[in-house]
Design a protein around this motif. Structure first.
Motif, PDB file in Angstrom:
ATOM      1  N   GLU A  35     -10.823 -36.736  51.616  1.00 15.35           N
ATOM      2  CA  GLU A  35     -12.171 -37.296  52.801  1.00 15.35           C
ATOM      3  C   GLU A  35     -13.080 -37.370  51.946  1.00 15.35           C
ATOM      4  OE1 GLU A  35     -14.853 -33.933  55.996  1.00 15.35           O
ATOM      5  OE2 GLU A  35     -12.388 -33.188  54.409  1.00 15.35           O
ATOM      6  N   LEU A  36     -14.511 -38.068  51.930  1.00 18.07           N
ATOM      7  CA  LEU A  36     -14.910 -38.444  51.380  1.00 18.07           C
ATOM      8  C   LEU A  36     -16.541 -38.315  52.402  1.00 18.07           C
ATOM      9  CD1 LEU A  36     -14.621 -41.559  50.274  1.00 18.07           C
ATOM     10  CD2 LEU A  36     -14.234 -39.570  49.058  1.00 18.07           C
ATOM     11  N   LYS A  37     -17.529 -36.890  51.101  1.00 19.75           N
ATOM     12  CA  LYS A  37     -18.369 -36.309  52.673  1.00 19.75           C
ATOM     13  C   LYS A  37     -19.770 -37.742  52.321  1.00 19.75           C
ATOM     14  CE  LYS A  37     -16.969 -32.035  53.104  1.00 19.75           C
ATOM     15  NZ  LYS A  37     -16.589 -30.264  53.229  1.00 19.75           N
ATOM     16  N   GLN A  38     -19.515 -38.352  50.842  1.00 18.92           N
ATOM     17  CA  GLN A  38     -20.974 -38.704  50.529  1.00 18.92           C
ATOM     18  C   GLN A  38     -20.110 -40.548  50.093  1.00 18.92           C
ATOM     19  OE1 GLN A  38     -22.526 -36.184  47.689  1.00 18.92           O
ATOM     20  NE2 GLN A  38     -21.634 -38.119  46.074  1.00 18.92           N
ATOM     21  N   PRO A  54     -12.325 -50.184  40.947  1.00 19.78           N
ATOM     22  CA  PRO A  54     -12.861 -48.847  42.134  1.00 19.78           C
ATOM     23  C   PRO A  54     -12.995 -49.942  43.673  1.00 19.78           C
ATOM     24  CG  PRO A  54     -14.132 -49.756  40.597  1.00 19.78           C
ATOM     25  CD  PRO A  54     -13.011 -50.471  39.912  1.00 19.78           C
ATOM     26  N   VAL A  55     -12.544 -49.198  44.332  1.00 21.19           N
ATOM     27  CA  VAL A  55     -13.436 -49.476  46.086  1.00 21.19           C
ATOM     28  C   VAL A  55     -14.593 -48.665  46.044  1.00 21.19           C
ATOM     29  CG1 VAL A  55     -12.605 -49.573  48.231  1.00 21.19           C
ATOM     30  CG2 VAL A  55     -10.821 -50.229  46.813  1.00 21.19           C
ATOM     31  N   PHE A  56     -15.432 -49.516  46.933  1.00 25.72           N
ATOM     32  CA  PHE A  56     -16.869 -49.056  46.677  1.00 25.72           C
ATOM     33  C   PHE A  56     -17.324 -47.868  48.113  1.00 25.72           C
ATOM     34  CE2 PHE A  56     -17.354 -51.462  42.854  1.00 25.72           C
ATOM     35  CZ  PHE A  56     -17.946 -50.320  42.471  1.00 25.72           C
ATOM     36  N   VAL A  57     -17.330 -47.414  48.846  1.00 27.49           N
ATOM     37  CA  VAL A  57     -17.084 -46.809  49.789  1.00 27.49           C
ATOM     38  C   VAL A  57     -18.945 -46.244  50.541  1.00 27.49           C
ATOM     39  CG1 VAL A  57     -16.522 -45.045  51.626  1.00 27.49           C
ATOM     40  CG2 VAL A  57     -14.804 -46.430  49.741  1.00 27.49           C
ATOM     41  N   GLU A  58     -19.150 -46.936  51.468  1.00 33.33           N
ATOM     42  CA  GLU A  58     -20.795 -46.827  52.232  1.00 33.33           C
ATOM     43  C   GLU A  58     -20.493 -45.623  53.100  1.00 33.33           C
ATOM     44  OE1 GLU A  58     -23.626 -49.354  52.075  1.00 33.33           O
ATOM     45  OE2 GLU A  58     -23.704 -50.061  49.915  1.00 33.33           O
ATOM     46  N   ILE A  59     -21.434 -44.486  52.732  1.00 34.23           N
ATOM     47  CA  ILE A  59     -21.442 -44.065  54.733  1.00 34.23           C
ATOM     48  C   ILE A  59     -22.558 -43.200  54.831  1.00 34.23           C
ATOM     49  CG2 ILE A  59     -20.742 -41.617  54.800  1.00 34.23           C
ATOM     50  CD1 ILE A  59     -18.869 -41.547  53.149  1.00 34.23           C
ATOM     51  N   ASP A  60     -22.961 -43.942  55.684  1.00 32.24           N
ATOM     52  CA  ASP A  60     -23.986 -43.242  56.576  1.00 32.24           C
ATOM     53  C   ASP A  60     -25.593 -44.332  55.725  1.00 32.24           C
ATOM     54  OD1 ASP A  60     -23.613 -41.753  58.216  1.00 32.24           O
ATOM     55  OD2 ASP A  60     -23.823 -40.188  56.846  1.00 32.24           O
ATOM     56  N   ASN A  61     -25.342 -46.476  54.791  1.00 34.23           N
ATOM     57  CA  ASN A  61     -25.827 -46.727  54.271  1.00 34.23           C
ATOM     58  C   ASN A  61     -26.494 -45.784  53.136  1.00 34.23           C
ATOM     59  OD1 ASN A  61     -25.408 -48.842  55.780  1.00 34.23           O
ATOM     60  ND2 ASN A  61     -26.558 -48.880  57.615  1.00 34.23           N
ATOM     61  N   LYS A  62     -25.864 -45.111  52.747  1.00 32.61           N
ATOM     62  CA  LYS A  62     -27.158 -44.684  51.743  1.00 32.61           C
ATOM     63  C   LYS A  62     -25.977 -44.881  49.869  1.00 32.61           C
ATOM     64  CE  LYS A  62     -29.131 -41.190  53.667  1.00 32.61           C
ATOM     65  NZ  LYS A  62     -30.262 -41.392  53.835  1.00 32.61           N
ATOM     66  N   PRO A  63     -27.193 -45.055  48.543  1.00 35.27           N
ATOM     67  CA  PRO A  63     -25.862 -45.544  47.558  1.00 35.27           C
ATOM     68  C   PRO A  63     -25.292 -44.472  47.639  1.00 35.27           C
ATOM     69  CG  PRO A  63     -28.525 -44.929  47.384  1.00 35.27           C
ATOM     70  CD  PRO A  63     -28.230 -45.141  48.654  1.00 35.27           C
TER      71      PRO A  63
END
Length: 380
Positions: A35-38, A54-63
């Motif tokens: 689970e990623l929260k950010q 690495p795989v970069f995962v963006e949540i809510d368009n946050k850096p």
């Protein structure tokens, strides 16, 4: 007895889950539920010497805002991998080149060019290629050749005529205009012979004149205009444009002395188009600034910086611009560097592009000169 290896899931530099697999050379199916929260970077690792990209995962368009500990971990991981290879790498190569007195570097990227016309007759990308540049980004400051129909090309050619000092006659002779939309323009570029790599923005001025015609130089966009421009941005980004560019700089004028089309746009129009990229989750916004930094103490600097910061945060898109130091406004450049930190702290992304030396230009009576703004000079 069969050997087993531990496979770890790394999130922002920290192992969060581990599973063991047989070390028998067979292909193994492996699943993790994390689970990623950010916004985070995620990778797999098998100590001591295996690590995925690495795989970069963006949540809510946050850096992604990884900690210093994460960066330290990455640096140490490089040491671990390197140490595991010690003794397996030859001290001398099969072929060696004496580079004494030279700089050994990868290719450079020129992030701000106006090669949109030049690419049609100069496959080498001179003079950029002479300086070790292997990739250029064109279409800056809102000046692109698309979207635009052939019959209306005078509306966009005039921008490059002033910005790059290329005559309309040269562009007429050198460019075979066989596109209207931005996706069609990229298809045309793809077919041209090229000695270096090219990336291209879509320009605000070109979009504005495509939608509004001559009104783009004098009028504020209405709702129908804004919807049509947002549609063009979507089409361009989906086709491969790396972002949207604009100019609000008083330096950018048409050859007849009028502001380029993007300078007529209200800030709300800029917001609308950049937030269109935000909806897509793609694209960089490049801007030539409003000129509020040309005189020391201009109160407009703070208000302009607030707008840029807020736009970066609300859209989730990176913003970039040229960072300049001006003799008539010493120290203002520091405010722009402070703006970068301020924007990052607010959750946005912003980057300044700077020069390693003073700007220089080659001028003659056949080009623009510093005297062009003087009324008496215009009469001459």
């Amino acid at each position: 007895m069969s050997w087993k290896l531990d496979v770890e899931v790394i999130v922002n530099g920290k192992p969060v889950q581990t599973k063991a697999i047989p070390a028998d050379g067979s292909i193994q199916k492996l699943e993790f539920d994390v689970e990623l929260k950010q916004s985070s970077w995620v990778a797999l690792r098998v100590l001591p010497s295996c690590h995925t990209n690495p795989v970069f995962v963006e949540i809510d368009n946050k850096p992604i805002r990884a900690s210093r500990k994460s960066a330290d971990w990455c640096a140490k991981a490089v040491d671990v991998c390197w140490n595991s290879k010690v003794g397996r790498i030859r001290e001398k190569g099969k072929e060696e080149i004496d580079a004494e007195g030279h700089a050994v570097t990868p290719g450079f990227i020129d992030g701000h060019t106006h090669m949109d016309a030049q690419i049609f007759w100069d496959p080498l990308g001179t003079s950029s290629c002479y300086h070790g540049i292997t990739s250029v980004v064109m279409g800056n400051c809102g000046f692109t050749l698309a979207p635009c129909a052939s019959k209306d090309k005078h509306l966009v050619v005039r921008n490059l005529q002033r910005a790059e000092d290329i005559s309309p006659e040269a562009m007429e002779a050198g460019i075979k205009w066989n596109w209207t939309t931005y996706p069609e323009f990229l298809e045309t570029i793809e077919k041209l012979p090229k000695g270096i790599n090219y990336a291209s923005y879509v320009g605000h001025s070109a979009i504005r004149t495509f939608v509004m015609g001559e009104r783009a130089f004098t009028e504020t966009a209405n709702e129908a205009d804004l919807n049509a421009m947002a549609h063009q941005v979507r089409d361009a980004i989906r086709a491969g444009a790396v972002g949207l560019t604009t100019s609000r700089s008083p330096s950018h004028e048409t050859p007849d002395g009028r502001p380029v089309a993007s300078r007529t746009a209200a800030w709300e129009e800029v917001r609308r188009l950049v937030n269109t990229m935000g909806e897509l989750g793609a694209g960089i916004f490049e801007t030539a600034g409003e000129g509020v930094d040309r005189h020391a103490g201009d109160p407009g600097v703070r208000e302009y910086h607030d707008r840029l910061r807020d736009l970066a945060v609300e859209s989730g898109r990176p913003i970039t611009f040229g960072g300049f130091s001006r003799r008539q406004s010493p120290g203002t450049w520091r405010k722009y560097l402070d703006l970068l930190d301020e924007t990052a702290d607010a959750g946005g992304r912003m980057f300044a592009q700077v020069h390693t030396r003073a700007l220089s230009a080659l001028l003659s009576f056949k080009t623009q000169t510093p005297f062009d703004r003087l009324p008496v000079w215009k009469d001459i």
